[in-house]
Motif scaffolding. Structure first.
Motif, mmCIF file in Angstrom:
data_model
loop_
_atom_site.group_PDB
_atom_site.id
_atom_site.type_symbol
_atom_site.label_atom_id
_atom_site.label_comp_id
_atom_site.label_asym_id
_atom_site.label_seq_id
_atom_site.Cartn_x
_atom_site.Cartn_y
_atom_site.Cartn_z
ATOM 1 N N PRO A 9 0.787 -1.242 0.000
ATOM 2 C CA PRO A 9 0.000 0.000 0.000
ATOM 3 C C PRO A 9 0.820 1.294 0.000
ATOM 4 O O PRO A 9 0.483 2.249 -0.705
ATOM 5 C CB PRO A 9 -0.854 -0.129 1.264
ATOM 6 C CG PRO A 9 -1.055 -1.597 1.409
ATOM 7 C CD PRO A 9 0.273 -2.184 1.022
ATOM 8 N N LEU A 10 1.906 1.343 0.775
ATOM 9 C CA LEU A 10 2.682 2.580 0.852
ATOM 10 C C LEU A 10 3.320 2.911 -0.492
ATOM 11 O O LEU A 10 3.355 4.070 -0.907
ATOM 12 C CB LEU A 10 3.750 2.462 1.942
ATOM 13 C CG LEU A 10 4.431 3.771 2.348
ATOM 14 C CD1 LEU A 10 3.425 4.754 2.941
ATOM 15 C CD2 LEU A 10 5.557 3.491 3.349
ATOM 16 N N GLY A 11 3.797 1.901 -1.200
ATOM 17 C CA GLY A 11 4.375 2.127 -2.527
ATOM 18 C C GLY A 11 3.341 2.594 -3.523
ATOM 19 O O GLY A 11 3.644 3.381 -4.432
ATOM 20 N N GLN A 12 2.113 2.136 -3.371
ATOM 21 C CA GLN A 12 1.056 2.587 -4.266
ATOM 22 C C GLN A 12 0.734 4.064 -4.031
ATOM 23 O O GLN A 12 0.502 4.808 -4.987
ATOM 24 C CB GLN A 12 -0.196 1.729 -4.082
ATOM 25 C CG GLN A 12 -0.012 0.312 -4.583
ATOM 26 C CD GLN A 12 -1.265 -0.527 -4.490
ATOM 27 O OE1 GLN A 12 -2.210 -0.184 -3.778
ATOM 28 N NE2 GLN A 12 -1.287 -1.634 -5.197
ATOM 29 N N LEU A 13 0.717 4.482 -2.773
ATOM 30 C CA LEU A 13 0.486 5.890 -2.480
ATOM 31 C C LEU A 13 1.616 6.741 -3.047
ATOM 32 O O LEU A 13 1.372 7.801 -3.637
ATOM 33 C CB LEU A 13 0.349 6.115 -0.976
ATOM 34 C CG LEU A 13 0.148 7.563 -0.522
ATOM 35 C CD1 LEU A 13 -1.106 8.181 -1.139
ATOM 36 C CD2 LEU A 13 0.077 7.642 1.007
ATOM 37 N N TRP A 14 2.838 6.280 -2.897
ATOM 38 C CA TRP A 14 4.000 6.988 -3.457
ATOM 39 C C TRP A 14 3.841 7.169 -4.971
ATOM 40 O O TRP A 14 4.044 8.262 -5.505
ATOM 41 C CB TRP A 14 5.270 6.190 -3.136
ATOM 42 C CG TRP A 14 6.513 6.688 -3.790
ATOM 43 C CD1 TRP A 14 7.318 7.719 -3.380
ATOM 44 C CD2 TRP A 14 7.118 6.178 -4.993
ATOM 45 N NE1 TRP A 14 8.386 7.876 -4.246
ATOM 46 C CE2 TRP A 14 8.284 6.938 -5.244
ATOM 47 C CE3 TRP A 14 6.789 5.154 -5.866
ATOM 48 C CZ2 TRP A 14 9.110 6.706 -6.336
ATOM 49 C CZ3 TRP A 14 7.604 4.913 -6.967
ATOM 50 C CH2 TRP A 14 8.751 5.679 -7.187
ATOM 51 N N GLU A 19 10.720 16.139 -11.363
ATOM 52 C CA GLU A 19 9.580 16.689 -10.626
ATOM 53 C C GLU A 19 8.660 15.614 -10.075
ATOM 54 O O GLU A 19 8.246 15.668 -8.909
ATOM 55 C CB GLU A 19 8.783 17.624 -11.548
ATOM 56 C CG GLU A 19 7.498 18.149 -10.938
ATOM 57 C CD GLU A 19 6.646 18.910 -11.944
ATOM 58 O OE1 GLU A 19 5.575 19.398 -11.545
ATOM 59 O OE2 GLU A 19 7.054 19.000 -13.118
ATOM 60 N N GLU A 20 8.323 14.615 -10.900
ATOM 61 C CA GLU A 20 7.317 13.637 -10.498
ATOM 62 C C GLU A 20 7.775 12.809 -9.289
ATOM 63 O O GLU A 20 7.057 12.684 -8.286
ATOM 64 C CB GLU A 20 6.997 12.693 -11.675
ATOM 65 C CG GLU A 20 6.470 13.392 -12.907
ATOM 66 C CD GLU A 20 7.577 13.831 -13.874
ATOM 67 O OE1 GLU A 20 7.250 14.277 -14.989
ATOM 68 O OE2 GLU A 20 8.760 13.725 -13.494
ATOM 69 N N ILE A 21 8.982 12.253 -9.389
ATOM 70 C CA ILE A 21 9.459 11.363 -8.326
ATOM 71 C C ILE A 21 9.871 12.146 -7.091
ATOM 72 O O ILE A 21 9.622 11.710 -5.954
ATOM 73 C CB ILE A 21 10.601 10.485 -8.861
ATOM 74 C CG1 ILE A 21 10.051 9.533 -9.937
ATOM 75 C CG2 ILE A 21 11.266 9.702 -7.734
ATOM 76 C CD1 ILE A 21 11.095 8.737 -10.669
ATOM 77 N N THR A 22 10.462 13.304 -7.295
ATOM 78 C CA THR A 22 10.842 14.134 -6.146
ATOM 79 C C THR A 22 9.607 14.561 -5.360
ATOM 80 O O THR A 22 9.587 14.509 -4.121
ATOM 81 C CB THR A 22 11.621 15.375 -6.614
ATOM 82 O OG1 THR A 22 12.827 14.956 -7.261
ATOM 83 C CG2 THR A 22 11.970 16.281 -5.445
ATOM 84 N N TYR A 23 8.573 14.967 -6.072
ATOM 85 C CA TYR A 23 7.332 15.359 -5.404
ATOM 86 C C TYR A 23 6.767 14.196 -4.593
ATOM 87 O O TYR A 23 6.373 14.359 -3.427
ATOM 88 C CB TYR A 23 6.311 15.823 -6.440
ATOM 89 C CG TYR A 23 4.953 16.133 -5.850
ATOM 90 C CD1 TYR A 23 4.699 17.371 -5.265
ATOM 91 C CD2 TYR A 23 3.929 15.186 -5.864
ATOM 92 C CE1 TYR A 23 3.454 17.656 -4.707
ATOM 93 C CE2 TYR A 23 2.684 15.457 -5.311
ATOM 94 C CZ TYR A 23 2.452 16.696 -4.736
ATOM 95 O OH TYR A 23 1.227 16.962 -4.178
ATOM 96 N N ALA A 24 6.732 13.009 -5.195
ATOM 97 C CA ALA A 24 6.158 11.849 -4.522
ATOM 98 C C ALA A 24 6.926 11.506 -3.250
ATOM 99 O O ALA A 24 6.323 11.271 -2.190
ATOM 100 C CB ALA A 24 6.152 10.652 -5.464
ATOM 101 N N THR A 25 8.232 11.470 -3.342
ATOM 102 C CA THR A 25 9.040 11.040 -2.202
ATOM 103 C C THR A 25 9.022 12.069 -1.082
ATOM 104 O O THR A 25 8.851 11.730 0.105
ATOM 105 C CB THR A 25 10.483 10.770 -2.657
ATOM 106 O OG1 THR A 25 10.471 10.004 -3.865
ATOM 107 C CG2 THR A 25 11.247 9.993 -1.609
ATOM 108 N N GLU A 26 9.160 13.328 -1.447
ATOM 109 C CA GLU A 26 9.147 14.379 -0.422
ATOM 110 C C GLU A 26 7.768 14.530 0.213
ATOM 111 O O GLU A 26 7.651 14.749 1.425
ATOM 112 C CB GLU A 26 9.610 15.705 -1.035
ATOM 113 C CG GLU A 26 11.086 15.701 -1.415
ATOM 114 C CD GLU A 26 11.555 17.037 -1.988
ATOM 115 O OE1 GLU A 26 10.687 17.894 -2.270
ATOM 116 O OE2 GLU A 26 12.776 17.213 -2.159
#
Length: 436
Positions: A211-216, A244-251
């Motif tokens: 689940p956490l990876g899906q939210l990411w 932008e996409e991955i940085t936004y998700a992780t942060e």
């Protein structure tokens, strides 16, 4: 850069080793695809529960198949893990079934197709017209190149149901807090803040599993377009792991923990724990898949609940469901095709839909259950705008484990967002580079 056949074979064999390390051959009944099965027995494996939407529909399909063909179905229910961990061994032996359910994606069905373990069923697809019944994104997971990359090439499977990730919410908890369904991301975070202010951790989550990876990934998709999805999933271009996409998700995921939207304890929780926390009313919101829908309908009786799309995102996690695949060593391929065709009929598709599943070729007029219709309409709305964007762990055979581990580090605060992205990018690029 084009890659050599030798490189491809070495890479695929290594990946197969990762899938099958330590696996034991399936015990118990024979797969029944040898001489003793004969031409009038279809050996069928799948891992859907008997009371699931697919289990109910496919049980009826077995009855119809036996009545219409005079053949017998030798059905063996296997667990997902049994099939996943032993697939390469079983399919390369005389124990191969005639037809089985198998997980879709490059690291699973694509990998086995590239090894010659699955039959190319393109002629059957054309003969039965299955391609006309499947939306473009649903076809993506059924077709694979010689390298096992989904989206082009021959057909190696057929899905007859779909799945997607959505936002489940506790309607009573929303009403008690004076909250409405959010239609923008700003409204969504305002809802989360409101629950936190009441001392409630709003998001049911799990960091030991998916689940956490899906939210990411959903957070990344909220900033992405189809080009990003194609680059990430189909290897059509480079993925910028500092973009932008991955940085936004992780942060943003790290911010969710800091804001109290997610408990730091999720690193020790499984998907089942997250689902149960929504079922028992502990957490008012759960971002996860349509596969929970039937269970929620069966088990939630203390409050009203519903779903809404993740706000301000045209893209959603989701895909076809798992595939019907025909092993290359299957003894009765024609019978397998006849069974697949029956599962695509309107009456079988309606059974999937009326029991909480997502049929790929049903007539909405045949769906009599109002809750099921709500789910199907939400799925169809995503398909109409070509929004299905697959899952974050698909690109490599080991990316699931890496993503789980790295996001645990993120939640625990033992790694920064930048370090997590660097580790994920290194894992991704080490595999994907050979496909470019």
């Amino acid at each position: 850069m084009a890659r050599s056949t030798h490189t491809h074979t070495r890479r695929a064999l290594a990946a197969l080793g990762a899938l099958t390390a330590g696996a034991l051959a399936l015990s118990g009944c024979s797969g029944g695809s040898g001489d003793e099965a004969g031409g009038d027995t279809l050996t069928l494996w799948h891992y859907e529960g008997a009371n699931s939407a697919m289990g109910i529909a496919w049980a009826e399909a077995i009855k119809v198949f036996e009545e219409e063909t005079g053949a017998t179905v030798a059905f063996e229910e296997k667990s997902f893990e049994q099939i996943r961990s032993t697939a390469s061994q079983v399919l390369n032996s005389d124990e191969a079934p005639d037809l089985m359910e198998f997980n879709k994606g490059n690291a699973t069905a694509g990998l086995l197709a590239s090894q010659g373990l699955l039959a190319d069923i393109s002629e059957a697809v054309e003969e039965y017209g299955w391609d006309d019944k499947l939306a473009p994104a649903l076809q993506t997971t059924a077709r694979y190149s010689e390298d096992g990359v989904m989206g082009s090439g021959s057909w190696y499977g057929v899905p007859n149901y779909g799945e997607f990730v959505t936002v489940y919410y506790n309607a009573d908890a929303f009403a008690d807090a004076g909250l409405e369904i959010p239609t923008t991301y700003e409204e969504f975070t305002a809802v989360l803040d409101a629950f936190v202010a009441q001392g409630v951790t709003p998001l049911a989550e799990a960091g030991l599993e998916y689940p956490l990876g899906q939210l990411w990934y959903q957070l990344a998709l909220s900033q992405a377009d189809r080009g990003f999805v194609d680059d990430y999933q189909l290897y059509t271009g480079e993925v910028d792991w500092e973009g932008e996409e991955i940085t936004y998700a992780t942060e943003t995921l790290a911010d969710y923990v800091d804001a109290g939207y997610i408990s730091p304890d999720v690193t020790g929780l499984k998907a089942e724990d997250a689902g149960v926390s929504f079922i028992n009313g502990s957490a008012p919101i759960f971002v996860s898949g349509s596969w929970w829908y039937g269970r929620f309908a069966d088990e939630i009786d203390g409050f009203d609940w519903g779903l809404f799309p993740f706000p301000d995102s045209d893209l959603s996690l989701g895909s076809s469901g798992n595939l019907w695949v025909v092993p290359e060593r299957a003894a009765n391929k024609d019978l397998a095709y006849e069974f697949i065709e029956i599962t695509m009929r309107p009456e079988i598709q309606a059974l999937i839909g009326n029991n909480g599943g997502l049929p790929v070729a049903a007539d909405e007029a045949d769906i009599t259950d109002e809750q099921s219709l709500q789910l199907i309409q939400a799925f169809n709305a995503i398909n109409e705008k070509d929004g299905l964007s697959f899952y974050p762990d698909w690109p490599t055979p080991t990316f699931y484990d890496t993503l789980v581990a790295e996001l645990q580090e993120l939640v625990n605060g033992t790694k920064s967002a930048a370090d997590v992205q660097q580790s994920l990018g290194a894992e991704y690029d080490s595999y994907v580079a050979d496909f470019r």
